[in-house]
Design an enzyme around this catalytic site. Sequence first.
Site, mmCIF file in Angstrom:
data_model
loop_
_atom_site.group_PDB
_atom_site.id
_atom_site.type_symbol
_atom_site.label_atom_id
_atom_site.label_comp_id
_atom_site.label_asym_id
_atom_site.label_seq_id
_atom_site.Cartn_x
_atom_site.Cartn_y
_atom_site.Cartn_z
ATOM 1 N N GLY A 135 32.156 -1.845 -24.165
ATOM 2 C CA GLY A 135 31.185 -0.759 -24.128
ATOM 3 C C GLY A 135 31.618 0.277 -23.111
ATOM 4 O O GLY A 135 32.792 0.363 -22.737
ATOM 5 N N ARG A 136 30.664 1.054 -22.631
ATOM 6 C CA ARG A 136 31.005 2.143 -21.712
ATOM 7 C C ARG A 136 31.629 1.631 -20.418
ATOM 8 O O ARG A 136 32.598 2.196 -19.925
ATOM 9 C CB ARG A 136 29.750 2.970 -21.403
ATOM 10 C CG ARG A 136 29.222 3.735 -22.615
ATOM 11 C CD ARG A 136 27.972 4.522 -22.241
ATOM 12 N NE ARG A 136 27.419 5.237 -23.395
ATOM 13 C CZ ARG A 136 26.557 4.722 -24.260
ATOM 14 N NH1 ARG A 136 26.137 3.474 -24.099
ATOM 15 N NH2 ARG A 136 26.107 5.445 -25.264
ATOM 16 N N ILE A 137 31.064 0.551 -19.852
ATOM 17 C CA ILE A 137 31.604 0.036 -18.591
ATOM 18 C C ILE A 137 32.951 -0.621 -18.820
ATOM 19 O O ILE A 137 33.889 -0.448 -18.026
ATOM 20 C CB ILE A 137 30.602 -0.937 -17.938
ATOM 21 C CG1 ILE A 137 29.347 -0.171 -17.498
ATOM 22 C CG2 ILE A 137 31.231 -1.642 -16.738
ATOM 23 C CD1 ILE A 137 28.227 -1.053 -16.985
ATOM 24 N N ARG A 196 32.088 -7.362 -30.411
ATOM 25 C CA ARG A 196 31.439 -7.740 -31.669
ATOM 26 C C ARG A 196 32.035 -6.975 -32.834
ATOM 27 O O ARG A 196 32.134 -7.485 -33.948
ATOM 28 C CB ARG A 196 29.936 -7.502 -31.581
ATOM 29 C CG ARG A 196 29.206 -8.540 -30.747
ATOM 30 C CD ARG A 196 27.736 -8.214 -30.606
ATOM 31 N NE ARG A 196 27.533 -6.992 -29.828
ATOM 32 C CZ ARG A 196 26.339 -6.525 -29.475
ATOM 33 N NH1 ARG A 196 25.253 -7.180 -29.849
ATOM 34 N NH2 ARG A 196 26.232 -5.436 -28.754
ATOM 35 N N ILE A 199 31.104 -8.792 -13.785
ATOM 36 C CA ILE A 199 30.088 -7.866 -13.293
ATOM 37 C C ILE A 199 29.021 -7.652 -14.368
ATOM 38 O O ILE A 199 28.292 -6.670 -14.330
ATOM 39 C CB ILE A 199 30.686 -6.516 -12.844
ATOM 40 C CG1 ILE A 199 31.311 -5.760 -14.022
ATOM 41 C CG2 ILE A 199 31.705 -6.719 -11.739
ATOM 42 C CD1 ILE A 199 31.643 -4.303 -13.699
ATOM 43 N N ARG A 252 26.476 -10.331 -16.455
ATOM 44 C CA ARG A 252 25.292 -11.109 -16.115
ATOM 45 C C ARG A 252 25.737 -12.503 -15.706
ATOM 46 O O ARG A 252 26.649 -13.081 -16.319
ATOM 47 C CB ARG A 252 24.315 -11.190 -17.294
ATOM 48 C CG ARG A 252 23.639 -9.866 -17.637
ATOM 49 C CD ARG A 252 22.623 -9.471 -16.570
ATOM 50 N NE ARG A 252 21.991 -8.189 -16.838
ATOM 51 C CZ ARG A 252 22.334 -7.025 -16.296
ATOM 52 N NH1 ARG A 252 23.350 -6.987 -15.429
ATOM 53 N NH2 ARG A 252 21.696 -5.915 -16.588
ATOM 54 N N GLU A 292 20.556 -16.309 -9.863
ATOM 55 C CA GLU A 292 20.443 -15.321 -8.804
ATOM 56 C C GLU A 292 19.021 -15.281 -8.215
ATOM 57 O O GLU A 292 18.061 -15.333 -8.971
ATOM 58 C CB GLU A 292 20.796 -13.953 -9.406
ATOM 59 C CG GLU A 292 21.316 -12.943 -8.439
ATOM 60 C CD GLU A 292 21.972 -11.764 -9.170
ATOM 61 O OE1 GLU A 292 21.436 -10.644 -9.057
ATOM 62 O OE2 GLU A 292 22.989 -11.989 -9.847
ATOM 63 N N HIS A 341 25.627 -8.642 -6.095
ATOM 64 C CA HIS A 341 25.139 -7.789 -7.186
ATOM 65 C C HIS A 341 25.105 -6.317 -6.759
ATOM 66 O O HIS A 341 24.056 -5.671 -6.764
ATOM 67 C CB HIS A 341 23.746 -8.254 -7.636
ATOM 68 C CG HIS A 341 23.409 -7.845 -9.039
ATOM 69 N ND1 HIS A 341 22.606 -8.586 -9.861
ATOM 70 C CD2 HIS A 341 23.760 -6.743 -9.778
ATOM 71 C CE1 HIS A 341 22.465 -7.985 -11.022
ATOM 72 N NE2 HIS A 341 23.171 -6.856 -10.997
ATOM 73 N N ILE A 342 26.275 -5.781 -6.427
ATOM 74 C CA ILE A 342 26.332 -4.424 -5.877
ATOM 75 C C ILE A 342 27.195 -3.472 -6.708
ATOM 76 O O ILE A 342 27.599 -2.405 -6.229
ATOM 77 C CB ILE A 342 26.839 -4.434 -4.418
ATOM 78 C CG1 ILE A 342 28.236 -5.054 -4.315
ATOM 79 C CG2 ILE A 342 25.848 -5.157 -3.519
ATOM 80 C CD1 ILE A 342 28.888 -4.876 -2.944
#
Length: 325
Positions: free
Chosen positions: A158-160, A180, A240, A242, A271, A289-290
């Site tokens: 995806g975008r990231i 997918r 990065i 989940r 978490e 989680h930064i």
Amino acid sequence: MAQQIPKVLVTEPIPEKNLAYLREHFIVKVGAKGEFQDENNLINAITNYDALLCMLSNPITKKVLESAQNLKIVANFAVGYNNIDVETAKTLGIKVANTPDILTEACGDFAMGLLMAVTRKFNEAEQYLREGNFSGWEPLGFLGIELRGKTLGIVGMGRIGQAFAHRARAFGMNIAYHNRSRVSPQIEDSLNATFVSTIEELAKNSDVLSLNCPLTNETHHLVNENLLKLMPSHSILINISRGPVVDEAALAYALQNKIIAGAGIDVFENEPKVHRDLLKAPNCVLLPHIASATFETREAIGMLASKAIVSVLKGEHDSNIPNLI
């Protein structure tokens, strides 16, 4: 009788610019850090609020939504919404908003930095220096691996994922990915990226395996004991996305037994708890989680969520809210 001013509950402190914007329109209550990570606290608090601006760590369950007598929108301070029972929200007529597209550049930068920290042993070397052990340049000190010519395997283009791939290309890495569905030929060409049809094949042939996929039933524990065994012994895992995409116990075992060479992890399975064996694992950079933690990005996240709330409570048409689900 004067019309009542709508009330908004913000579960944790967010940038003051965002709160000021909300307070121009509504009565706003801001919870303390961690106050609403408990379902019962949310159930007890939500009754009379018209809107909820929540964090990914807040469990917006069926019970919470059914306790909200006036709730019209839940806006997540996050790109995802796996903490929200979206189907129950739809049934109750409650809108749901997230913050897509905002985190892309910050997360792309972060993923590259996390990979560098693992491959070049930044944390380990800094601790060595701070403890007073540095006595001069060492020819065998903290040897890492170079990225040029290595293959970055991306799970979730995806975008990231694409942002990370662009940065990795600048370091001379080869890009392979599993998704997918295939991305467009234009995107593949711009990244010189190769589509791989199975996650297993990608794991076998990647020097670095990066997780950039959403959390779904299919991706829960996608990285498990079996997949880790398929990875080359010199390979690095980056997550990065989940936390529950990775079986943390299996990852800790793989690191401790040199099944893989290292990992960079920013999100965790339970978490904020981190598996105790992972805390002791070698060559594992663990961060709280930064990935999106820049001033610019966090303000943009808050503003997108806040604007969704204003639009819904002001009765604007759904088409004006691009991030509304």
